[in-house]
Design a protein around this motif. Sequence first.
Motif, PDB file in Angstrom:
ATOM      1  N   PHE A   7      35.486  14.579  27.287  1.00  0.00           N
ATOM      2  CA  PHE A   7      35.686  15.366  28.510  1.00  0.00           C
ATOM      3  C   PHE A   7      36.720  16.465  28.274  1.00  0.00           C
ATOM      4  N   LEU A   8      37.839  16.111  27.608  1.00  0.00           N
ATOM      5  CA  LEU A   8      38.867  17.107  27.300  1.00  0.00           C
ATOM      6  C   LEU A   8      38.324  18.142  26.325  1.00  0.00           C
ATOM      7  N   LEU A   9      37.536  17.701  25.354  1.00  0.00           N
ATOM      8  CA  LEU A   9      36.917  18.634  24.400  1.00  0.00           C
ATOM      9  C   LEU A   9      36.018  19.619  25.125  1.00  0.00           C
ATOM     10  N   ALA A  10      35.259  19.140  26.106  1.00  0.00           N
ATOM     11  CA  ALA A  10      34.373  20.018  26.872  1.00  0.00           C
ATOM     12  C   ALA A  10      35.177  21.037  27.679  1.00  0.00           C
ATOM     13  N   LEU A  11      36.249  20.592  28.328  1.00  0.00           N
ATOM     14  CA  LEU A  11      37.071  21.504  29.128  1.00  0.00           C
ATOM     15  C   LEU A  11      37.718  22.580  28.255  1.00  0.00           C
ATOM     16  N   GLU A  12      38.255  22.164  27.113  1.00  0.00           N
ATOM     17  CA  GLU A  12      38.901  23.125  26.214  1.00  0.00           C
ATOM     18  C   GLU A  12      37.878  24.113  25.658  1.00  0.00           C
ATOM     19  N   SER A  13      36.677  23.648  25.377  1.00  0.00           N
ATOM     20  CA  SER A  13      35.623  24.526  24.861  1.00  0.00           C
ATOM     21  C   SER A  13      35.222  25.558  25.915  1.00  0.00           C
ATOM     22  N   ILE A  14      35.092  25.123  27.165  1.00  0.00           N
ATOM     23  CA  ILE A  14      34.747  26.053  28.248  1.00  0.00           C
ATOM     24  C   ILE A  14      35.855  27.093  28.432  1.00  0.00           C
ATOM     25  N   LEU A  15      37.112  26.644  28.330  1.00  0.00           N
ATOM     26  CA  LEU A  15      38.236  27.580  28.434  1.00  0.00           C
ATOM     27  C   LEU A  15      38.162  28.636  27.332  1.00  0.00           C
ATOM     28  N   PHE A  16      37.870  28.207  26.117  1.00  0.00           N
ATOM     29  CA  PHE A  16      37.762  29.150  24.997  1.00  0.00           C
ATOM     30  C   PHE A  16      36.562  30.080  25.176  1.00  0.00           C
ATOM     31  N   ILE A  17      35.454  29.552  25.680  1.00  0.00           N
ATOM     32  CA  ILE A  17      34.265  30.383  25.922  1.00  0.00           C
ATOM     33  C   ILE A  17      34.567  31.472  26.940  1.00  0.00           C
ATOM     34  N   ILE A  18      35.260  31.115  28.017  1.00  0.00           N
ATOM     35  CA  ILE A  18      35.619  32.101  29.040  1.00  0.00           C
ATOM     36  C   ILE A  18      36.540  33.167  28.451  1.00  0.00           C
ATOM     37  N   SER A  19      37.467  32.747  27.591  1.00  0.00           N
ATOM     38  CA  SER A  19      38.356  33.697  26.920  1.00  0.00           C
ATOM     39  C   SER A  19      37.555  34.680  26.066  1.00  0.00           C
ATOM     40  N   ALA A  20      36.576  34.143  25.320  1.00  0.00           N
ATOM     41  CA  ALA A  20      35.749  35.005  24.475  1.00  0.00           C
ATOM     42  C   ALA A  20      34.884  35.944  25.317  1.00  0.00           C
ATOM     43  N   LEU A  21      34.384  35.452  26.448  1.00  0.00           N
ATOM     44  CA  LEU A  21      33.584  36.300  27.339  1.00  0.00           C
ATOM     45  C   LEU A  21      34.407  37.458  27.882  1.00  0.00           C
ATOM     46  N   ALA A  22      35.656  37.164  28.235  1.00  0.00           N
ATOM     47  CA  ALA A  22      36.544  38.225  28.726  1.00  0.00           C
ATOM     48  C   ALA A  22      36.771  39.273  27.641  1.00  0.00           C
ATOM     49  N   LEU A  23      36.885  38.834  26.393  1.00  0.00           N
ATOM     50  CA  LEU A  23      37.015  39.777  25.278  1.00  0.00           C
ATOM     51  C   LEU A  23      35.756  40.620  25.132  1.00  0.00           C
ATOM     52  N   GLY A  24      34.599  39.981  25.328  1.00  0.00           N
ATOM     53  CA  GLY A  24      33.339  40.718  25.242  1.00  0.00           C
ATOM     54  C   GLY A  24      33.239  41.807  26.297  1.00  0.00           C
ATOM     55  N   ILE A  25      33.661  41.481  27.516  1.00  0.00           N
ATOM     56  CA  ILE A  25      33.660  42.485  28.587  1.00  0.00           C
ATOM     57  C   ILE A  25      34.611  43.620  28.238  1.00  0.00           C
ATOM     58  N   LEU A  26      35.764  43.253  27.665  1.00  0.00           N
ATOM     59  CA  LEU A  26      36.749  44.268  27.276  1.00  0.00           C
ATOM     60  C   LEU A  26      36.176  45.206  26.209  1.00  0.00           C
ATOM     61  N   ILE A  27      35.467  44.636  25.248  1.00  0.00           N
ATOM     62  CA  ILE A  27      34.845  45.448  24.200  1.00  0.00           C
ATOM     63  C   ILE A  27      33.806  46.395  24.803  1.00  0.00           C
TER      64      ILE A  27
END
Length: 368
Positions: A253-273
Motif C-alpha cells: 500500500f505504501l509502495l503504491a502511494l509513493e509510486s502515485i506521488l512520483f507519477i504525479i511529480s513526473a506528470l507535472a514535469l511533463g506539463i512544464l516541458i
Amino acid sequence: MKRFIGFIKKEFYHIFRDKRSLFILFGMPIAQILLFGFAITNEINNVDIAILDHSKDATTKEIINKIAASKYFSIKQMIEREADIASVFQKGHVKAVLNFERDFSKNLIKDRKATIQIITDATDPNTANTISNYVNAILQQYQKQLNKDITIAYQIVPQTRMVYNPELKSVYMFVPGVMTIILMLVSAMMTSISITREKELGTMEILLVSPLKPFQVIIGKVFPYIFLSIINAVVIVLLSIFIFKMPVQGSLFLLALESILFIISALALGILISTISATQQTAMMISLMGLMLPVILLSGFIFPISSMPMPLQIISHIIPAKWFIIIIKGIMLKGVGLEYLWKETVILLGMTVFFIALSVKKYKIRLE
C-alpha cells in the motif's frame, strides 16, 4: 460532467489508436526491464561507513585510521552495540559496517589471528561487493606491513556478510532503477508530447474555447497517463516478483502511494516541458536529454552518488528520481515504513507541489 468524461474517453481512444504511443507505453517497459538485468561494476569513493569497535585497542585504532585516510571511505558513525547495526542500515546512513571482535589486538598477538566482520548493504550488489573488496585490500596491505619483520605471520581474517541481498542478485539493483526510469519517461515524456501535439495541430485553442474549463482540459490530458503509469508500475512489480523472484519486504500500500506521488511529480514535469516546447520533437528531445540522462546518471541507479564530484552530488538533490529510488529500495528490500522514509517522502512531495505550481503559472502565462 458528461462532457468531461467523454473527453477522457476520447483521450484513451486517441492513445490506443496510436501505435507509437502504445509501443512507448507498453513495449519500452518490458524491453528495459529485461535489458537492464546485466551486472554493472563501478568504482567507489567517499562511501559512508560505520564502525563497531568492541576492542578499542591500539591495533583497531590504527586500522580504522588507515581506512579513514583512504579516499574510498568516510567514517560516518561510531556505534556501540550490534543491535544498532540494523537501525543504521534501515535509516540509509551508511553502506557498510566494520565490526571488530573483542580483544582484537590480544587475539592477534596470542593466536596470530583476529577477525573483522564486514557487513554491507547489498541492495546495490555491485557496490556492496566493491566495498568488501576495497576493505580487504586495505587489510591485506596493513597485514603485509605488520608481517614485514616477523617470522610467524599475523593473520587478520575478514568475514563478509551481505544484508538485504545475501546472494548479490543484480535484479535487486536494476528493478527499482528501471521502474523509476519508466515511470518518469512514460509520465513526463508522453504528457509533454500529448499536449504539444494539440498545440502543433492547432487543436489546443479549440479545446480551450470549448465548454470545458482550462484546468479540466489539462487534467483530462494527463489523467490517462496516471492510469497507464500505474499499470506499468504494477507490471514491473509483478515481473520482479514472479520472474526475477525479488521479494517485497514492505507495505504494498505504501509502495503504491509513493509510486502515485512520483507519477504525479513526473506528470507535472511533463506539463512544464510542454509550456516551453512548440513541437512534439522538441518536447521529446527535452524529455530525453533533460530527464532520462539525469535519472540514469544522477539518481544513484547505476553510479554511487558518493563517488561523484561534489557539484554533481549537489545537483543530484534536485533530481526526484534519486529520492524515489531510496524510497522504493527501502520499501521493497529493507521492509521499512514511513517512519524511516518520511524525509524522502516530504522532499518528493515538496518537489511535486513546486512543479505543479510552476506548471500552472506557466500555463496561465501561455493561455492569457
